[in-house]
Design an enzyme around this catalytic site. Structure first.
Site, mmCIF file in Angstrom:
data_model
loop_
_atom_site.group_PDB
_atom_site.id
_atom_site.type_symbol
_atom_site.label_atom_id
_atom_site.label_comp_id
_atom_site.label_asym_id
_atom_site.label_seq_id
_atom_site.Cartn_x
_atom_site.Cartn_y
_atom_site.Cartn_z
ATOM 1 N N LYS A 1 -47.213 22.898 -3.775
ATOM 2 C CA LYS A 1 -45.943 23.342 -4.358
ATOM 3 C C LYS A 1 -46.147 24.455 -5.385
ATOM 4 C CE LYS A 1 -43.175 19.365 -3.206
ATOM 5 N NZ LYS A 1 -44.166 18.653 -2.363
HETATM 6 C C1 LIG Z 1 -44.045 18.331 -1.055
HETATM 7 C C2 LIG Z 1 -45.282 17.943 -0.325
HETATM 8 C C3 LIG Z 1 -45.327 17.867 1.084
HETATM 9 C C4 LIG Z 1 -44.102 18.091 1.966
HETATM 10 O O1 LIG Z 1 -43.669 19.412 1.997
HETATM 11 P P1 LIG Z 1 -42.167 19.759 2.482
HETATM 12 O O2 LIG Z 1 -42.003 21.205 2.272
HETATM 13 O O3 LIG Z 1 -41.270 18.920 1.618
HETATM 14 O O4 LIG Z 1 -42.088 19.357 3.916
HETATM 15 C C5 LIG Z 1 -46.528 17.535 1.683
HETATM 16 N N1 LIG Z 1 -47.627 17.268 0.946
HETATM 17 C C6 LIG Z 1 -47.629 17.327 -0.402
HETATM 18 C C7 LIG Z 1 -48.873 16.997 -1.148
HETATM 19 C C8 LIG Z 1 -46.467 17.675 -1.093
HETATM 20 O O5 LIG Z 1 -46.467 17.724 -2.435
#
Ligand SMILES: *Cc1c(COP(=O)(O)O)cnc(C)c1O
Length: 462
Positions: free
Chosen positions: A111
């Site tokens: 993120k």
């Molecule tokens: C947020 C997240 C995801 C999922 O990503 P999306 O864009 O919501 O599909 C997968 N793995 C981790 C570690 C995350 O923080």
């Protein structure tokens, strides 16, 4: 480039307004009016660029006239200076497959790729337009810390993050509470994650409060987050294919809110030679069921070893529905009405065939996740975090071929699952070192809307 709503209720707006609006004012999601097409010779040029310069090229047409090029370059360089790897998102070979490491940012989760950029972008746009932004959100883990890391110390932004006291991992809590910048407010709630989320929702629904305090969100519906995530699909392709237009790559994407994999979908629509896009889910398999049956129906949220993907209704899915409908907001409206009314949404045979061309999907159990962490460690000496393991497992199950598995978190962040799988923890990356020794700041409040509102009012009083 201008942006419209998946529900058709707003006049086209430019990039800066789309970023500040977040959720479209008609309740839909913002999407670009059209997608730029990238020709093979341009892709070949791009494959020689370092990550930051590639990001400038990918973003430029989407930003349009809104940001002068030199300012965009500065914003992007500043955003990725906080990453601890010189390649920003390095691609590492792993047996037959490749791992795209997206976790070298300040909070060791993917993120950061979007939120480091979004924080700087907010600050830039606010400085230009004047005004302030008060970000409010609830977190059960990754999003809160990445959002805080994105806006800490920014002059025109305050951030309030609610989390359930004692119910998130000590590392994740420390990642938030050790940030001592005066604009960061961590609020532990005496209650559950659902309580925290309910309070945030109630405060956003109070439109007077929302307007008076310029409340904003950083959840994954912001268009700028999708945009920033498109860059590493181009980057991985360039690394693997060196610009050869005949070379096609598949991606396996650990999926929760559908933001990450949707960015890959758009990259392909722009002309990136993507062979297959795999939606890898955990036992919360609504998206996998949709791809297999054409029916989108939520179940109960199950708690798994990959908590960032413990999601039923994926907040970005409406963007895909918009493209699946042939960019017809009235069709999206009908689908959503059916989803609200009957709890499910069904697509027709042609659309199902289209979905099958767009995605493959696989749901992975906790037992398979642990087994994958163990197997990859034994065979390759590489430690996967449980989210990444879901993607790697789905890729092997579906014979992914020349495949890039997106690594969405550093394994040290999910030590418990890793220890269960292989009997040891992963070494800590710089972002997670010494967290337990640092001073912290947070406030503990009752799980009550009024209490939180009063705290915010006191904090924001001039
Ligand atoms: C947020 C997240 C995801 C999922 O990503 P999306 O864009 O919501 O599909 C997968 N793995 C981790 C570690 C995350 O923080």
């Amino acid at each position: 480039m201008r942006y419209i709503s998946t529900r058709g209720g707003i006049a086209p707006i430019p990039f800066d307004e789309a970023v500040m609006m977040g959720l479209a004012s008609d309740g839909g999601l913002l999407v670009p009016e059209s997608l730029p097409q990238v020709e093979a010779d341009i892709l070949a040029d791009w494959s020689r660029l370092r990550f930051q310069d590639l990001a400038v090229e990918v973003l430029k047409p989407f930003v349009g006239e809104c940001i002068p090029e030199q300012d965009l370059i500065d914003l992007i360089n500043e955003s990725y200076a906080s990453f601890s790897h010189p390649a920003v998102t390095p691609l590492v070979p792993l047996g037959e497959q490749h791992i795209l490491e997206l976790f070298h940012g300040p909070t060791a989760a993917f993120k950061d790729v979007a939120l480091q950029f979004l924080g700087n972008l907010f600050e830039y746009l606010l400085a230009r337009r004047g005004g302030h932004l008060n970000i409010l959100g609830a977190t059960s883990g990754d999003t809160g810390s990445a959002a805080i890391a994105g806006v800490r110390g920014k002059a025109r932004i305050q951030i309030f993050i609610l989390y359930p006291q004692g119910r998130i991992s000590p590392i994740q809590e420390r990642q938030m509470t050790t940030v001592l910048d005066a604009n960061v407010h961590c609020i532990a709630i005496r209650g559950t994650f659902d309580d925290a989320q309910r309070i945030v929702k109630q405060l956003f629904q109070d439109l007077r409060f929302k307007a008076q305090y310029a409340l904003g969100a950083v959840n994954s519906i912001n268009w700028a987050r999708i945009l920033a995530q498109m860059v590493y699909y181009f980057y991985a392709w360039g690394q693997l294919c060196q610009g050869n237009p005949e070379c096609r790559v598949s991606f396996s994407v650990p999926t929760g809110n559908f933001g990450d994999v949707f960015a890959g979908y758009l990259a392909r629509r722009m002309g990136l030679p993507v062979e297959r896009l795999i939606i890898a889910t955990n036992q919360n398999d609504i998206l996998t069921r949709f791809v297999h049956t054409g029916i989108y129906a939520a179940g109960e949220v199950q708690h798994t070893l990959s908590p960032a993907m413990d999601i039923q209704l994926a907040s970005n899915f409406e963007r895909y529905l918009y493209f699946l409908s042939g960019e017809r907001p009235e069709v999206v409206q009908n689908w959503l009405e059916s989803l609200t009314g009957t709890g499910e949404l069904r697509i027709d045979e042609d659309q199902r065939a289209q979905v099958a061309r767009d995605f493959q999907a696989r749901a992975v159990t906790d037992a398979e996740t642990l087994e994958q962490i163990r197997r990859t460690y034994e065979e390759e000496g590489y430690i996967l975090d449980p989210h990444t393991a879901v993607g790697v497992r789905a890729a092997s199950a579906l014979d992914c071929g020349k495949c890039v598995c997106l690594a969405t978190a550093h394994p040290a962040k999910f030590g418990e699952a890793v220890v269960r799988a292989i009997g040891r923890e992963a070494p800590y990356p710089p972002a997670l070192k010494n967290l337990l020794d640092r001073p912290t700041r947070s406030i503990l409040l009752d799980a009550d809307e009024t209490t939180v509102r009063q705290f915010m009012q006191r904090t924001l009083a001039p």
